[in-house]
Enzyme design. Structure first.
Site, PDB file in Angstrom:
ATOM      1  N   LYS A   1     -12.311  -0.664   2.318  1.00  0.00           N
ATOM      2  CA  LYS A   1     -11.580   0.315   1.225  1.00  0.00           C
ATOM      3  C   LYS A   1     -12.560   0.255  -0.077  1.00  0.00           C
ATOM      4  O   LYS A   1     -13.606   1.082   0.042  1.00  0.00           O
ATOM      5  CB  LYS A   1     -10.345  -0.254   0.934  1.00  0.00           C
ATOM      6  CG  LYS A   1      -9.382  -0.398   2.172  1.00  0.00           C
ATOM      7  CD  LYS A   1      -7.980  -0.488   1.972  1.00  0.00           C
ATOM      8  CE  LYS A   1      -7.141  -0.820   3.171  1.00  0.00           C
ATOM      9  NZ  LYS A   1      -6.948   0.328   4.133  1.00  0.00           N
TER      10      LYS A   1
ATOM     11  N   SER B   1       1.011  -1.017   0.010  1.00  0.00           N
ATOM     12  CA  SER B   1      -0.154   0.007   0.013  1.00  0.00           C
ATOM     13  C   SER B   1       0.687   1.218  -0.150  1.00  0.00           C
ATOM     14  O   SER B   1       0.387   2.253  -0.353  1.00  0.00           O
ATOM     15  CB  SER B   1      -0.797  -0.087   1.226  1.00  0.00           C
ATOM     16  OG  SER B   1      -0.156  -0.139   2.488  1.00  0.00           O
TER      17      SER B   1
ATOM     18  N   HIS C   1      -5.750  -3.910  -0.849  1.00  0.00           N
ATOM     19  CA  HIS C   1      -5.756  -3.006  -1.810  1.00  0.00           C
ATOM     20  C   HIS C   1      -5.930  -3.564  -3.228  1.00  0.00           C
ATOM     21  O   HIS C   1      -5.442  -2.939  -4.032  1.00  0.00           O
ATOM     22  CB  HIS C   1      -4.438  -1.954  -1.599  1.00  0.00           C
ATOM     23  CG  HIS C   1      -4.399  -0.980  -0.459  1.00  0.00           C
ATOM     24  ND1 HIS C   1      -4.959  -0.060  -0.442  1.00  0.00           N
ATOM     25  CD2 HIS C   1      -3.694  -1.350   0.735  1.00  0.00           C
ATOM     26  CE1 HIS C   1      -4.575   0.569   0.931  1.00  0.00           C
ATOM     27  NE2 HIS C   1      -4.204  -0.319   1.606  1.00  0.00           N
TER      28      HIS C   1
END
Ligand code: PLP
Length: 399
Positions: free
Chosen positions: A243, A184, A212
């Site tokens: 996310k 990330s 991610h």
């Protein structure tokens, strides 16, 4: 322990392809977990979850009983949990399993941090080994610290070093290789195609944290395994609902039912903490539905990758040094911590919110501004951000 409530309809958007590996576990792991679960069954400590099919209140229905039962096992001290909407945790677990096509199982946590905190200690003991990428997320590092397995570290994204570390770990019973799918801070994608070859040569287990990547990386958003074309060779995925999938909170482990059963019985963040709030489950389920459906997914992925491409191309042309590749995380490398925070401040004055990252989040001389592109940005907004970077970059003599 989470007592889960059920909503009746099955998830829409079925995925019939089998995407994530649930079948071919190394025999040593299968044997260790099967033996542990059998011992629990013999000792009477194996926990079969009772699924509550009505809202949480003093009288409830459970799946294993036809008549209503009085509920004397709930943290509902003030009786405030009796929300009219029946919650949907089991549905979301099934929806996630179906998303991955695992024919396996999925266990929900309050966060991916919790999923990482629980997985290693549950599945591994002192006779086993974890071989971890040197840039793995803090929650993986903490999870590994909590387990007694021997620890080995390989250089970031380096299959040759992974091979060397697996050689060193060759006498350990179960060898579990742990990597972020996407790192990330750097925006680089783990080279899973090479990694799986090494993992399989050493009869190891591959665990990927796809926080991610889930929902947007790979042709259909199934993450880094799909991106690398090796999804059916990945054993376990931990990821976040916090996310791309709605952004509120929540995490999960998905993989072979045997392993997930072990987690339900022994994973401490699952056993000793509350499950997700129903509103978060509902939001994540809706987001997953959008991502599971080609018609609703395609415009989002097209917009995200178009934005990332324009940003990277224009920033590189302007002379900025960028890290990462093929991802929506695009770090602008600056080196100096003060410069990174000054630049972020100047960008904010121009109406752009970005954050400077410096030690200890990244190495001492590797301060940066980490930019994250979104499908929600318009092209004009992306261009305005680049124009602002160029102005500020010139003022600070970065370019
Ligand atoms: C790679 C990775 N794993 C796990 C997490 C933790 O996710 P969550 O916010 O769901 O705990 C993060 C969040 O920063 C992350 O980047």
């Amino acid at each position: 322990m989470s007592f889960l409530l059920l909503r009746s309809p099955t998830p829409k958007s079925p995925v019939t392809r089998r995407l994530l590996s649930t079948a071919k576990l190394p025999a040593a792991l299968e044997e260790r977990i099967s033996t542990a679960l059998s011992s629990m069954k013999a000792a009477g400590t194996f926990k079969t979850e009772r699924i509550i099919t009505t809202p949480q209140r003093s009288s409830i229905n459970v799946q294993s009983s036809t008549a209503p039962v009085l509920n004397f096992c709930a943290n509902n001290y003030l009786g405030l949990a009796d929300h009219p909407t029946v919650t949907i945790h089991k549905d979301l677990e099934a929806q996630i399993s179906q998303f991955y096509g695992t024919q396996g199982d999925t266990i929900l946590y309050a966060s991916c941090f919790d999923a990482n905190a629980g997985i290693f200690e549950s599945l591994l003991t002192a006779e086993d080994a974890v071989i971890s990428d040197s840039l793995n997320h803090a929650s993986i590092i903490d999870g590994v610290r909590l387990c007694k397995a021997q620890r080995f570290r390989y250089a970031n994204g380096d299959p040759h070093d992974l091979e060397r570390q697996l050689e060193k770990a060759k006498d350990c019973r179960v060898k579990l290789v742990a990597t972020d799918g996407v790192f990330s801070m750097d925006g680089n994608i783990a080279p899973l195609r090479d990694i799986v070859d090494v993992v399989e040569r050493h009869n190891a287990v591959l665990f990927v944290d796809d926080a991610h990547a889930t929902g947007f990386l790979g042709a259909t958003g199934r993450g880094s395994g799909e991106y690398a074309g090796v999804m059916e060779r990945v054993h376990l995925v931990n990821s976040t609902l916090g996310k791309a999938l709605g952004g509120a909170a929540g995490g999960y482990t998905t993989g072979a039912p045997l392993l997930v059963s072990m987690l339900r019985n022994t994973s401490r963040p699952y056993l000793f903490s509350n499950t997700l709030p129903p509103s978060v489950v509902g939001a994540a389920s809706a987001a997953l539905e959008i991502v599971s459906n080609e018609e609703t997914r395609a415009p989002l992925l097209n917009s995200l990758w178009a934005n990332a491409k324009v940003f990277r191309q224009r920033m590189e042309e302007a002379g900025f040094v960028l890290a990462g590749k093929d991802h929506a995380i695009i770090p602008v490398m600056l080196g100096d911590a003060k410069l990174a925070s000054r630049m972020a401040e100047m960008m904010l004055n121009r109406g752009i919110y970005v954050v400077g990252f410096s030690y200890p989040v990244v190495p001492k001389d590797k301060a940066r501004i980490r930019v994250q592109l979104s499908a929600a940005h318009s092209l004009d907004q992306v261009n305005y951000a680049v124009d602002s970077f160029i102005e500020v970059g010139r003022e600070l003599k970065v370019i």
